[in-house]
Design a protein around this motif. Structure first.
Motif, PDB file in Angstrom:
ATOM      1  N   VAL A 111       7.264  -8.735   2.325  1.00  0.00           N
ATOM      2  CA  VAL A 111       6.158  -8.107   1.593  1.00  0.00           C
ATOM      3  C   VAL A 111       6.701  -7.307   0.411  1.00  0.00           C
ATOM      4  CG1 VAL A 111       4.347  -6.360   1.740  1.00  0.00           C
ATOM      5  CG2 VAL A 111       4.605  -8.041   3.574  1.00  0.00           C
ATOM      6  N   ALA A 112       7.756  -6.524   0.663  1.00  0.00           N
ATOM      7  CA  ALA A 112       8.326  -5.688  -0.398  1.00  0.00           C
ATOM      8  C   ALA A 112       8.900  -6.536  -1.528  1.00  0.00           C
ATOM      9  CB  ALA A 112       9.405  -4.784   0.186  1.00  0.00           C
ATOM     10  N   LEU A 172       5.845  -2.140  -5.385  1.00  0.00           N
ATOM     11  CA  LEU A 172       6.610  -1.992  -4.151  1.00  0.00           C
ATOM     12  C   LEU A 172       6.315  -0.651  -3.497  1.00  0.00           C
ATOM     13  CD1 LEU A 172       8.904  -2.581  -2.127  1.00  0.00           C
ATOM     14  CD2 LEU A 172      10.505  -1.716  -3.836  1.00  0.00           C
ATOM     15  N   ALA A 173       6.366   0.430  -4.274  1.00  0.00           N
ATOM     16  CA  ALA A 173       6.145   1.765  -3.723  1.00  0.00           C
ATOM     17  C   ALA A 173       4.752   1.897  -3.120  1.00  0.00           C
ATOM     18  CB  ALA A 173       6.350   2.816  -4.810  1.00  0.00           C
ATOM     19  N   GLU A 174       3.758   1.319  -3.795  1.00  0.00           N
ATOM     20  CA  GLU A 174       2.382   1.407  -3.310  1.00  0.00           C
ATOM     21  C   GLU A 174       2.213   0.746  -1.959  1.00  0.00           C
ATOM     22  OE1 GLU A 174      -1.958  -0.413  -4.579  1.00  0.00           O
ATOM     23  OE2 GLU A 174      -0.540   0.119  -6.166  1.00  0.00           O
ATOM     24  N   ARG A 214       3.649   7.215  -3.573  1.00  0.00           N
ATOM     25  CA  ARG A 214       3.033   6.910  -4.876  1.00  0.00           C
ATOM     26  C   ARG A 214       4.110   6.985  -5.954  1.00  0.00           C
ATOM     27  NH1 ARG A 214       0.972  10.513  -8.515  1.00  0.00           N
ATOM     28  NH2 ARG A 214       1.110  12.150  -6.932  1.00  0.00           N
ATOM     29  N   TRP A 215       4.096   6.013  -6.859  1.00  0.00           N
ATOM     30  CA  TRP A 215       5.060   5.957  -7.956  1.00  0.00           C
ATOM     31  C   TRP A 215       4.383   6.351  -9.252  1.00  0.00           C
ATOM     32  CZ3 TRP A 215       9.770   6.032  -9.645  1.00  0.00           C
ATOM     33  CH2 TRP A 215      10.130   5.444 -10.862  1.00  0.00           C
ATOM     34  N   THR A 216       4.836   7.443  -9.872  1.00  0.00           N
ATOM     35  CA  THR A 216       4.404   7.853 -11.199  1.00  0.00           C
ATOM     36  C   THR A 216       5.671   8.010 -12.018  1.00  0.00           C
ATOM     37  OG1 THR A 216       2.550   9.068 -10.222  1.00  0.00           O
ATOM     38  CG2 THR A 216       3.041   9.501 -12.529  1.00  0.00           C
ATOM     39  N   ARG A 239      -1.909  -4.582   1.042  1.00  0.00           N
ATOM     40  CA  ARG A 239      -2.000  -4.660  -0.409  1.00  0.00           C
ATOM     41  C   ARG A 239      -0.619  -4.522  -1.032  1.00  0.00           C
ATOM     42  NH1 ARG A 239      -5.528  -4.850  -4.251  1.00  0.00           N
ATOM     43  NH2 ARG A 239      -7.246  -4.783  -2.753  1.00  0.00           N
ATOM     44  N   ILE A 240      -0.317  -5.394  -1.984  1.00  0.00           N
ATOM     45  CA  ILE A 240       0.905  -5.285  -2.775  1.00  0.00           C
ATOM     46  C   ILE A 240       0.506  -5.405  -4.241  1.00  0.00           C
ATOM     47  CG2 ILE A 240       2.524  -6.098  -1.026  1.00  0.00           C
ATOM     48  CD1 ILE A 240       2.419  -8.851  -2.298  1.00  0.00           C
ATOM     49  N   GLY A 241       0.544  -4.288  -4.933  1.00  0.00           N
ATOM     50  CA  GLY A 241       0.102  -4.293  -6.322  1.00  0.00           C
ATOM     51  C   GLY A 241      -1.359  -4.671  -6.409  1.00  0.00           C
ATOM     52  N   GLY A 242      -1.649  -5.702  -7.215  1.00  0.00           N
ATOM     53  CA  GLY A 242      -3.035  -6.113  -7.377  1.00  0.00           C
ATOM     54  C   GLY A 242      -3.478  -7.190  -6.419  1.00  0.00           C
ATOM     55  N   ALA A 243      -2.621  -7.588  -5.487  1.00  0.00           N
ATOM     56  CA  ALA A 243      -2.963  -8.650  -4.542  1.00  0.00           C
ATOM     57  C   ALA A 243      -2.908  -8.129  -3.114  1.00  0.00           C
ATOM     58  CB  ALA A 243      -1.999  -9.830  -4.712  1.00  0.00           C
TER      59      ALA A 243
END
Length: 371
Positions: free
Chosen positions: A145-146, A158-160, A167-169, A292-296
């Motif tokens: 998944v990662a 990946l962080a999400e 959370r990645w900022t 969830r991974i990114g937008g998918a």
């Protein structure tokens, strides 16, 4: 940044020790506790003092060498520098005075270290090693998944997907939780991300900022992982085949490889909306899980789903070819961060299960280590 290739046996040992001292997550770990005997051995009291279920646990119990396997990890434990032993035991004593045997350990006494290594081995053999195949399968799935998240959406995706509290900022990785405080500056060092079967309920980091930085996070679980296998009678096969139908059987078969919703729609020839409906039904039945991974959203099969597919190979549940069952588908140094000077401690949160109020923390890393 590096993704762990294999489960880390000493991290699994430490975190399983935490869980054995509590009743946390009974749905996931209750059957395991009972199967393993339900309680810790009397001679494990020293391990429990070094790794209490709440608060700080000694960093030297999880040396980075364990990434190469259990034996190298134990050898590294036996070779722990006296300075680190003293530092970690002093930190432990802040919360609760340690008994007399800790003095010999702090001095690096070989007999004390050998005794500790023996306790670690016995704990591993009883509580971790019998379940290693399943632990590895869940960690492999988490790594898959990662990897997909990283290729699709970069480090932010990946962080999400690691955990809701992460959370990645850019250029700061934030980890929310009442058990974490302060900032960890990587200063050019890479961050090793370790999926863990016994990590609960949220990510953990080391307290000592001078050690190789790691982020240990929980994997996605199948609550039925120790449940008895389903019946394999022919009658059950026929009933399940009739229940699933060809469309859902095709979706479940594809999920065994790990698929996103759009990939499923393309592979089985259904519209994304129809696939989403089938996925929801299969997920509610405990046959697959979604993340969830990114937008998918990536869907993977659970143990129950895998058992059903294995049985269906001889009963007609798993289709021999992939049918088209419908239409409509198409085939510097890191800057930022706020807060204190303390490095995030490794510990389990002592808030009650279900309390989701975040306390901000962050992990700061050098820009050169970002993908």
């Amino acid at each position: 940044m590096a993704l762990a290739e294999e489960p880390d046996p000493l991290w699994e040992g430490l975190l399983s020790l935490h869980l054995l001292q509590t009743r946390d997550a009974p749905l996931l770990y209750g059957r395991w506790r009972r199967a393993a005997g339900g309680c810790l051995a009397p001679d494990s009291h020293r391990l429990r003092r070094l790794a209490p279920p709440r608060g700080y646990s000694a960093d030297f119990l999880t040396p980075s060498a364990a990434s190469a396997g259990f034996a190298p990890g134990v050898e590294a434990l036996l070779s722990t520098p006296r300075r680190q032993l003293r530092t970690d035991l002093t930190e432990l004593a802040r919360a609760r005075p340690l008994p007399g045997w800790a003095r010999a350990l702090a001095e690096g006494d070989p007999e004390a270290l050998n005794g500790l290594a023996g306790l670690v081995r016995r704990h591993h053999e009883r509580f971790v090693a019998p379940y290693w195949t399943h632990i590895r399968s869940r960690v492999d799935e988490a790594r898959s998944v990662a990897t997909r998240a990283l290729s699709r959406s970069g480090f932010g995706g990946l962080a999400e997907g690691l955990h809701p509290s992460v959370r990645w900022t850019a250029p700061v990785l934030h980890i929310a939780g009442p058990h974490l405080e302060g900032d960890l500056h990587l200063d050019g060092r890479g961050l090793r991300i370790i999926p863990s079967f016994f990590c609960w309920p949220g990510p953990i980091v080391l307290k000592d900022g001078s050690l190789p930085p790691v982020l240990v996070h929980p994997v996605t679980h199948d609550p039925r992982w120790l449940a008895p296998p389903p019946s394999s009678s022919g009658t059950s096969h026929q009933a399940l085949a009739a229940l699933l139908g060809k469309a859902r059987a095709a979706v479940l078969e594809e999920v065994a490889e790990g698929r996103t919703t759009s990939e499923l729609a393309s592979r089985v020839g259904l519209s994304p909306a129809t696939v989403s409906h089938h996925v929801t039904v299969l997920r509610e039945a405990g046959l697959l899980s979604s993340r969830r991974i990114g937008g998918a959203v990536l869907h993977t099969v659970t143990r129950l789903g895998a058992d059903l597919l294995d049985q269906g190979a001889t009963s007609g549940i798993r289709p021999s070819s992939k049918p088209v069952v419908g239409g409509g588908g198409r085939p510097r140094p890191w800057a930022g961060g706020t807060g204190g000077t303390a490095v995030p401690p490794r510990q389990h949160p002592d808030h009650p299960q279900g309390d989701h109020e975040p306390c901000p923390s962050s992990v700061l890393c050098p820009e050169s280590s970002a993908p």
